[in-house]
Design a protein around this motif. Structure first.
Motif, PDB file in Angstrom:
ATOM      1  N   MET A   1       0.883  -1.206  -0.128  1.00  0.00           N
ATOM      2  CA  MET A   1       0.024   0.065  -0.045  1.00  0.00           C
ATOM      3  C   MET A   1       0.722   0.994  -0.015  1.00  0.00           C
ATOM      4  O   MET A   1       1.950   1.247   0.591  1.00  0.00           O
ATOM      5  N   ILE A   2       0.453   2.077  -0.829  1.00  0.00           N
ATOM      6  CA  ILE A   2       1.093   3.349  -0.974  1.00  0.00           C
ATOM      7  C   ILE A   2       0.499   4.446  -0.117  1.00  0.00           C
ATOM      8  O   ILE A   2      -0.476   4.938  -0.007  1.00  0.00           O
ATOM      9  N   ARG A   3       1.403   5.217   0.927  1.00  0.00           N
ATOM     10  CA  ARG A   3       1.106   6.233   1.641  1.00  0.00           C
ATOM     11  C   ARG A   3       1.683   7.597   1.218  1.00  0.00           C
ATOM     12  O   ARG A   3       2.802   7.734   0.910  1.00  0.00           O
ATOM     13  N   LEU A   4       0.796   8.443   0.627  1.00  0.00           N
ATOM     14  CA  LEU A   4       1.352   9.693   0.078  1.00  0.00           C
ATOM     15  C   LEU A   4       1.575  10.572   1.182  1.00  0.00           C
ATOM     16  O   LEU A   4       0.763  10.993   1.807  1.00  0.00           O
ATOM     17  N   ASP A   5       2.537  11.336   1.079  1.00  0.00           N
ATOM     18  CA  ASP A   5       3.083  12.414   1.720  1.00  0.00           C
ATOM     19  C   ASP A   5       3.314  13.741   0.879  1.00  0.00           C
ATOM     20  O   ASP A   5       4.168  13.768   0.090  1.00  0.00           O
ATOM     21  N   ALA A   6       2.288  14.630   0.850  1.00  0.00           N
ATOM     22  CA  ALA A   6       2.794  15.974   0.203  1.00  0.00           C
ATOM     23  C   ALA A   6       3.853  16.569   0.431  1.00  0.00           C
ATOM     24  O   ALA A   6       4.561  17.151  -0.421  1.00  0.00           O
ATOM     25  N   SER A   7       4.751  16.316   1.701  1.00  0.00           N
ATOM     26  CA  SER A   7       5.947  16.901   1.875  1.00  0.00           C
ATOM     27  C   SER A   7       7.112  15.978   1.379  1.00  0.00           C
ATOM     28  O   SER A   7       8.258  16.360   1.522  1.00  0.00           O
ATOM     29  N   ALA A   8       6.854  14.765   0.672  1.00  0.00           N
ATOM     30  CA  ALA A   8       7.967  13.985   0.461  1.00  0.00           C
ATOM     31  C   ALA A   8       8.800  14.677  -0.633  1.00  0.00           C
ATOM     32  O   ALA A   8       8.464  15.355  -1.281  1.00  0.00           O
ATOM     33  N   PRO A   9      10.358  14.360  -0.419  1.00  0.00           N
ATOM     34  CA  PRO A   9      11.216  15.078  -1.205  1.00  0.00           C
ATOM     35  C   PRO A   9      10.980  14.571  -2.749  1.00  0.00           C
ATOM     36  O   PRO A   9      10.501  13.428  -2.953  1.00  0.00           O
ATOM     37  N   VAL A  10      11.228  15.560  -3.799  1.00  0.00           N
ATOM     38  CA  VAL A  10      11.270  15.008  -5.093  1.00  0.00           C
ATOM     39  C   VAL A  10      12.599  14.455  -5.647  1.00  0.00           C
ATOM     40  O   VAL A  10      13.407  15.338  -5.484  1.00  0.00           O
ATOM     41  N   THR A  11      12.713  13.258  -6.119  1.00  0.00           N
ATOM     42  CA  THR A  11      13.975  12.797  -6.538  1.00  0.00           C
ATOM     43  C   THR A  11      14.151  12.815  -8.229  1.00  0.00           C
ATOM     44  O   THR A  11      15.329  12.657  -8.383  1.00  0.00           O
ATOM     45  N   LEU A  87     -11.355  11.840  -9.212  1.00  0.00           N
ATOM     46  CA  LEU A  87     -10.860  12.901  -9.716  1.00  0.00           C
ATOM     47  C   LEU A  87      -9.681  13.717  -8.919  1.00  0.00           C
ATOM     48  O   LEU A  87      -8.712  14.053  -9.708  1.00  0.00           O
ATOM     49  N   ARG A  88      -9.831  13.785  -7.730  1.00  0.00           N
ATOM     50  CA  ARG A  88      -8.773  14.245  -7.127  1.00  0.00           C
ATOM     51  C   ARG A  88      -7.529  13.471  -6.923  1.00  0.00           C
ATOM     52  O   ARG A  88      -6.271  14.230  -6.742  1.00  0.00           O
ATOM     53  N   TRP A  89      -7.499  12.375  -7.050  1.00  0.00           N
ATOM     54  CA  TRP A  89      -6.157  11.597  -7.104  1.00  0.00           C
ATOM     55  C   TRP A  89      -5.504  11.513  -8.279  1.00  0.00           C
ATOM     56  O   TRP A  89      -4.295  11.462  -8.635  1.00  0.00           O
ATOM     57  N   MET A  90      -6.172  11.891  -9.324  1.00  0.00           N
ATOM     58  CA  MET A  90      -5.535  12.095 -10.902  1.00  0.00           C
ATOM     59  C   MET A  90      -4.543  13.246 -10.963  1.00  0.00           C
ATOM     60  O   MET A  90      -3.687  13.304 -11.641  1.00  0.00           O
ATOM     61  N   ASN A  91      -4.606  14.297 -10.053  1.00  0.00           N
ATOM     62  CA  ASN A  91      -3.513  15.361  -9.759  1.00  0.00           C
ATOM     63  C   ASN A  91      -3.133  15.403  -8.503  1.00  0.00           C
ATOM     64  O   ASN A  91      -2.759  16.601  -8.241  1.00  0.00           O
ATOM     65  N   ARG A  92      -3.596  14.580  -7.709  1.00  0.00           N
ATOM     66  CA  ARG A  92      -2.932  14.559  -6.380  1.00  0.00           C
ATOM     67  C   ARG A  92      -3.451  15.689  -5.292  1.00  0.00           C
ATOM     68  O   ARG A  92      -2.699  15.947  -4.148  1.00  0.00           O
ATOM     69  N   ASN A  94      -5.651  15.743  -3.171  1.00  0.00           N
ATOM     70  CA  ASN A  94      -5.947  14.897  -2.100  1.00  0.00           C
ATOM     71  C   ASN A  94      -4.673  14.843  -1.038  1.00  0.00           C
ATOM     72  O   ASN A  94      -4.489  14.339  -0.071  1.00  0.00           O
ATOM     73  N   ASP A  95      -3.284  15.374  -1.515  1.00  0.00           N
ATOM     74  CA  ASP A  95      -2.278  15.238  -0.673  1.00  0.00           C
ATOM     75  C   ASP A  95      -2.437  16.306   0.281  1.00  0.00           C
ATOM     76  O   ASP A  95      -1.852  16.139   1.243  1.00  0.00           O
ATOM     77  N   THR A  96      -3.368  17.273   0.047  1.00  0.00           N
ATOM     78  CA  THR A  96      -3.561  18.364   1.054  1.00  0.00           C
ATOM     79  C   THR A  96      -4.329  17.748   2.096  1.00  0.00           C
ATOM     80  O   THR A  96      -4.682  18.446   3.205  1.00  0.00           O
ATOM     81  N   ILE A  97      -4.691  16.497   2.243  1.00  0.00           N
ATOM     82  CA  ILE A  97      -5.816  15.831   3.226  1.00  0.00           C
ATOM     83  C   ILE A  97      -4.822  14.806   4.096  1.00  0.00           C
ATOM     84  O   ILE A  97      -4.432  13.849   3.484  1.00  0.00           O
ATOM     85  N   ALA A  98      -4.520  15.347   5.242  1.00  0.00           N
ATOM     86  CA  ALA A  98      -3.941  14.271   6.054  1.00  0.00           C
ATOM     87  C   ALA A  98      -4.210  12.839   6.074  1.00  0.00           C
ATOM     88  O   ALA A  98      -3.319  12.125   6.002  1.00  0.00           O
ATOM     89  N   SER A  99      -5.569  12.713   6.253  1.00  0.00           N
ATOM     90  CA  SER A  99      -6.101  11.250   6.362  1.00  0.00           C
ATOM     91  C   SER A  99      -6.261  10.474   5.082  1.00  0.00           C
ATOM     92  O   SER A  99      -6.545   9.430   5.020  1.00  0.00           O
TER      93      SER A  99
END
Length: 291
Positions: A1-11, A87-92, A94-99
Motif C-alpha cells: 500500500m502506498i501512503r502519500l505525503d505531500a511533503s515527500a522530497p522530489v527525486t 478525480l482528485r487523485w488524478m492530480n494529487r 488529496n495530498d492536502t488531506i492528512a487522512s
C-alpha cells in the motif's frame, strides 16, 4: 500500500511536455505524450486495483479503468460514490488531506501518479482542474490567465500577450473580454468566469483536463456554452468530467463510467451505456430510479 505525503522530497523531475514529441517507446517502456496523434485511440490514464481511504473509511474499492486520450470520459453515480475522490487523485489534490491515502496503480501515459516522490507541482500543470464553482483570482482577466505560465517559465511581454490571447480564444472568451483584459475578473458573469478558469487551466499546456461539476452553478445558456467548449477542447485534451446531470453526460462524453458505493459498476461507450447497459444498477441509475 502506498501512503502519500505531500511533503515527500522530489527525486526525479516530471518530464515536461513542451519538448518535441518522443518516438514510440519500445515494448514494455513508457508511452510517449500522444496529444494530436492520429493513430488508433490510446490510453491516457490507466487505473489498476485503485483503492482510496479517508482515515479508516474506504472510498474507492479496486477500481480498474482506462481513459482514452482525446476523448471525454464522464464519471457518474450517486453522491458519495467516490467520483470526486477519484478525480482528485488524478492530480494529487488529496495530498492536502492528512487522512487521505491510496493504493494500487494510477498511470498517466506510463508514469505512476501515486509515486510519493512525484513532482506534484508539475503534475498539476500537466493535469489541470476546473472546479464546481468558478474561482477566478481577484486579479485582472489578463493576470488570471498569465499567472500559471509565469510560475513555470519566463516570458517576454509579447509572448505572454500572445499566450493569453490564445488561451482566451481556445476557451471561447476572447471576443467578449478583449477590450477589458485589465479589468477585474470578478466583474465577469458566472459562465464567463468558468470559461476564464478553463483558459487559466489550458494556458500551462496540460495533457488532461479534470472538470468537477463544471456547470452546476451556471444557468442553462452558460451551461450550453461550456458543453460546446468541452466538445471542442477534446480535440486537444483528454477530459474527465464528474457530473450528476445524466443529460449532460450523454451530450458531452464519449465514454461513461458508473460508480456506486465506491465501486466501478460499469463503463463503456456513452450511447451504449445509456441505452443498453449490462448491469441492472446502471439501468436503474440512468433511468432515474435511484440517485
Amino acid at each position: 500500500m502506498i501512503r502519500l505525503d505531500a511533503s515527500a522530497p522530489v527525486t526525479e523531475p516530471f518530464p515536461t511536455p513542451s519538448t518535441a514529441p518522443s518516438p514510440p517507446a519500445p515494448a514494455g517502456g513508457p508511452s510517449p505524450d500522444l496529444r494530436g496523434a492520429e493513430a488508433a485511440p490510446t490510453r491516457a490514464i490507466e487505473m489498476r486495483a485503485l483503492c482510496a481511504w479517508y482515515g479508516s473509511h474506504q472510498v474507492l474499492h479496486t477500481v480498474d479503468l482506462d481513459i482514452t486520450a482525446h476523448r471525454v470520459c464522464a464519471l457518474i453515480g450517486p453522491s458519495g460514490c467516490g467520483k470526486s475522490t477519484l478525480l482528485r487523485w488524478m492530480n494529487r489534490m488529496n495530498d492536502t488531506i492528512a487522512s487521505a491515502r491510496a493504493s494500487g496503480s494510477l498511470n498517466l501515459h506510463g508514469l505512476e501518479l501515486l509515486d510519493p516522490t512525484l513532482d506534484v507541482v508539475d503534475l498539476r500543470r500537466r493535469v489541470g482542474m476546473v472546479f464546481q464553482k468558478p474561482n477566478p483570482f481577484p486579479k485582472s482577466i489578463f493576470e488570471n490567465v498569465a499567472f500559471g505560465p509565469r510560475l513555470h517559465r519566463s516570458y517576454g511581454r509579447t509572448d505572454l500577450e500572445e499566450l493569453v490571447e490564445q488561451s482566451l480564444r481556445a476557451s471561447a472568451l476572447w471576443d467578449e473580454v478583449k477590450d477589458r483584459l485589465h479589468h477585474s475578473a470578478l466583474g465577469l458573469s458566472g459562465g464567463q468566469q468558468q470559461r476564464l478558469c478553463i483558459a487559466r487551466a489550458i494556458a500551462v499546456d496540460p495533457e488532461v483536463l479534470l472538470m468537477d461539476e463544471p456547470c452546476s452553478a451556471l444557468d442553462p445558456r452558460s451551461t450550453a456554452s461550456i458543453e460546446e467548449l468541452i466538445r471542442e477542447l477534446r480535440e486537444t485534451y483528454t477530459i474527465v468530467i464528474v457530473t450528476h446531470n445524466m443529460q449532460q453526460a450523454s451530450r458531452v462524453s464519449d465514454t461513461t463510467a458508473f460508480f456506486d458505493e465506491g465501486r466501478l459498476v460499469e463503463t463503456g461507450a456513452t450511447d451504449i451505456l445509456f441505452t443498453a447497459p449490462r448491469e441492472r444498477r446502471t439501468e436503474d441509475y440512468v433511468s432515474g430510479r435511484f440517485g
